[in-house]
Design an enzyme around this catalytic site. Sequence first.
Site, PDB file in Angstrom:
ATOM      1  N   SER A  39      42.362  -7.817 -40.008  1.00  0.00           N
ATOM      2  CA  SER A  39      43.649  -8.673 -40.721  1.00  0.00           C
ATOM      3  C   SER A  39      43.837  -8.255 -42.070  1.00  0.00           C
ATOM      4  O   SER A  39      43.191  -7.855 -42.859  1.00  0.00           O
ATOM      5  CB  SER A  39      43.557 -10.119 -40.875  1.00  0.00           C
ATOM      6  OG  SER A  39      42.961 -10.546 -39.596  1.00  0.00           O
TER       7      SER A  39
ATOM      8  N   ASP B 199      27.987 -10.680 -42.526  1.00  0.00           N
ATOM      9  CA  ASP B 199      26.860 -10.616 -41.588  1.00  0.00           C
ATOM     10  C   ASP B 199      26.407 -11.845 -41.076  1.00  0.00           C
ATOM     11  O   ASP B 199      25.608 -12.507 -42.229  1.00  0.00           O
ATOM     12  CB  ASP B 199      25.827  -9.719 -41.708  1.00  0.00           C
ATOM     13  CG  ASP B 199      24.767  -9.363 -40.698  1.00  0.00           C
ATOM     14  OD1 ASP B 199      24.948  -9.837 -39.547  1.00  0.00           O
ATOM     15  OD2 ASP B 199      23.765  -8.365 -40.869  1.00  0.00           O
TER      16      ASP B 199
ATOM     17  N   ASP C  79      21.775 -11.950 -36.626  1.00  0.00           N
ATOM     18  CA  ASP C  79      20.604 -11.026 -36.938  1.00  0.00           C
ATOM     19  C   ASP C  79      19.784 -10.941 -35.563  1.00  0.00           C
ATOM     20  O   ASP C  79      19.725 -12.006 -34.651  1.00  0.00           O
ATOM     21  CB  ASP C  79      19.733 -11.493 -37.815  1.00  0.00           C
ATOM     22  CG  ASP C  79      20.228 -11.745 -39.282  1.00  0.00           C
ATOM     23  OD1 ASP C  79      20.939 -10.474 -39.736  1.00  0.00           O
ATOM     24  OD2 ASP C  79      20.273 -12.556 -40.116  1.00  0.00           O
TER      25      ASP C  79
END
Length: 795
Positions: A248, A320, A323
């Site tokens: 975006s 992030d 995991d």
Amino acid sequence: MRIIKKILLILSILLLLILVVGWMYYTSLKPNYSGNINLSDIQNETDIYFDDFGIPHIYAESQQDAMTALGYVHAQDRLWQMELMRRIAPGRLSEIFGKDMLQNDQFFKSLGIEETTSKSIKNLKPASETYKLATAYLNGVNQYIENGATPIEFTLIGIEKEKYQLSDIYNILGYMSFSFAMAHKTDPLLTVLHKKLGTAYLKELSIDINPNTTLIKTSNQDIENFENLVSSVQNVMGNLPTPAFIGSNSWVVSSKKTATGNVLFANDPHIGYSQPSVWFEAHITTPNYEMYGYHIAGVPFPLLGHNRNYAYGLTMFENDDLDFYKEINHPSKENSYKTPTGYANYEITSKTIKVKDSSDVTIEVRNSRHGPIMNDVIDQISQTEPIAMSWVFTQNESEILKAMYTISHASEMNDVKKGASMIHAPGLNIMYGDAKGNIAWWAAAKLYKHKPHVNRKFILDGASSEDDIVEYLDFSENPMAENPSWEYVYSANNQPDTISNMLYPGYYLSEDRAKRIVDLIEPKNDWNKDAFGQMINDVTSAIAPKNIQQLVSTINTTALSETELKSFEILKKWDGSNQVNDVAPTIYNKWIYTYLKNTFEDELGEKLFGQFLKTHILKRMIAEQLQKDTSIWWDNIHTENKIETKKDILSSSFTEAISSLEKQLGSDISTWNWGKVHTLEHGHPLGTIDALKGYFNVGPFPVKGAREVIDNRGYTYNKSGIYNVTAGPSTRRIIDFSDIENSISILPTGQSGNPFSEHYNDQSEMYNNGEFRKMKLNKEEIIKNGTKLTIKPKK
């Protein structure tokens, strides 16, 4: 003769009856944009005006009446889309599509989204406005299901309509959250690359290799496992009948940088193209509330919105938040695994998947302390090396519905900030501007820290506590900017700066779009709506011409053929533009593919190279890699007696690219137009059937734009030289606080998902041409040009 006449008369009558019945059936399937309907649980008469693009403007005496009306009109235009969206997270696509969707269902059913939904609903207070308005919306959806027409897709596939529940809303938001993540596509791949090639190769991919990182020991079986994990996840995400959220742009400039002295706001979320398109627009007005919002299917509160006081939008943060951990099974005890305090039992849940035209499938999902074991739902992964997925969304209670309510019902800037602080996952950049002159952005996510040795881009050690999360950060430590001295805020999914002495791990995009946005915004202090409209349609790459300079500096022009020399001169003069009639981007993209193939495929192999092409890492490293005169990647490991150089690779790749283009497009370079190879078709799930494609799909069209320009288009580099665009701006939206009633927007196809509606694809040509339409707020104008549907309380 009389018999023949009678037969002809009977046949004529039968044909007429068939036509009449067919017309009545066709008419019954069209959305109802005018007239009167009666609904239960509506306290007062509510008027809905549909404007000339089919967008409902709802005028109600209360928000609950307005939300019931919204649910009804949303369902009549998008019920099929709602049905698909609510089925993904709980693993129910196989019920309607059969075995082809079984892997998707197994995967999503294992993630724990349903369990997170249950916890979140238990903690949602029935007395809260979030609950009341969400259930009012569901009430409207369900009344349409009871009384409205059945979408033709339901009839063709042969499924029954089902009432909607609060859990469907949360499940839809859970799927949306997962589709934002990049770690599931990248972490296993990087682990494979590290084990297969070593640290030296990975350092040059700009993934922040920490020399002190302790990596878990792995075997050859692990490499195969992680390869299969990447492949399976990419297949699952690519096989979904609904679009994924991928990127975006947004920028907001203060009153000091506009010609009018008022804030200007722009936002264009990048999402996978589909038909129907993602957003459903609706304008709600009550005595104490107004919002022009953009809704995703099945969700009551808008993810994008504005009114006369403020505007908000979003981009993907790209942090992030997921995991992978390698667990260690007990050597002899089944369903037991190693933890820092000894062995523990997996939590095991049996789940059943219904499959159309086949027997039910039961799966057992094992959960470790980190999350679900992916081996149980991906057949290609060995059962002896458990890989667990730890995801912030399922590790915490989801408050995203409450957050969306808070943001869409704000009274001041701090209310929007409060809503942003409630979002744990997905990671979003919430962009803000208001009529008072404030501008801001907040990174909304539950950020966390590991010990210094941990690199979250690899599979982590699950058996000890060394790689576990050590701290969740307070929202105050998230990246943000409020009324900055530089007078603008922006996001293009690029790496944010830090405010707490750390750069936040993530899968951020390259600087291409960010650099172009800053280069355009920075020097100009007289911005207006028209200039923003040109900018949001900008197709010039800030980086591609610099990449071409690397090619120019290595090519020996005396050795080029006539066609190669003409192509070389076109690239040399290119300003980075990607218009439909441009030739340079056709040559450039083909050369980039051959350069990537000749640089990386020899080490990676065909399968891993194909997976590598689909990651953000690739986008980040191209410009940096081309700048390097010496690189371990330049050498082709398959040539025994020669060490290739940068010049060798770039020159041979250019020759290969031009040769391939001649075979594909002919010898006349002037016909190598970008629009000939860069096309967009908005695919409907039923459009995969050839006989139905023409009725349900929209396109194909030749389109402008490219990868990582402001008018960003998603496609994969490939040897065919045909770039089928799969993602791009899901709307282009500009809010001008000096002229709020004439703010502008556009959708890729149309407002309606009903193929019998005149608004199914009535914006597609405008969208492709970079044009806009008004987001109307003026009631007199809306009434003058709209059709009226009146909802009356059912007695």
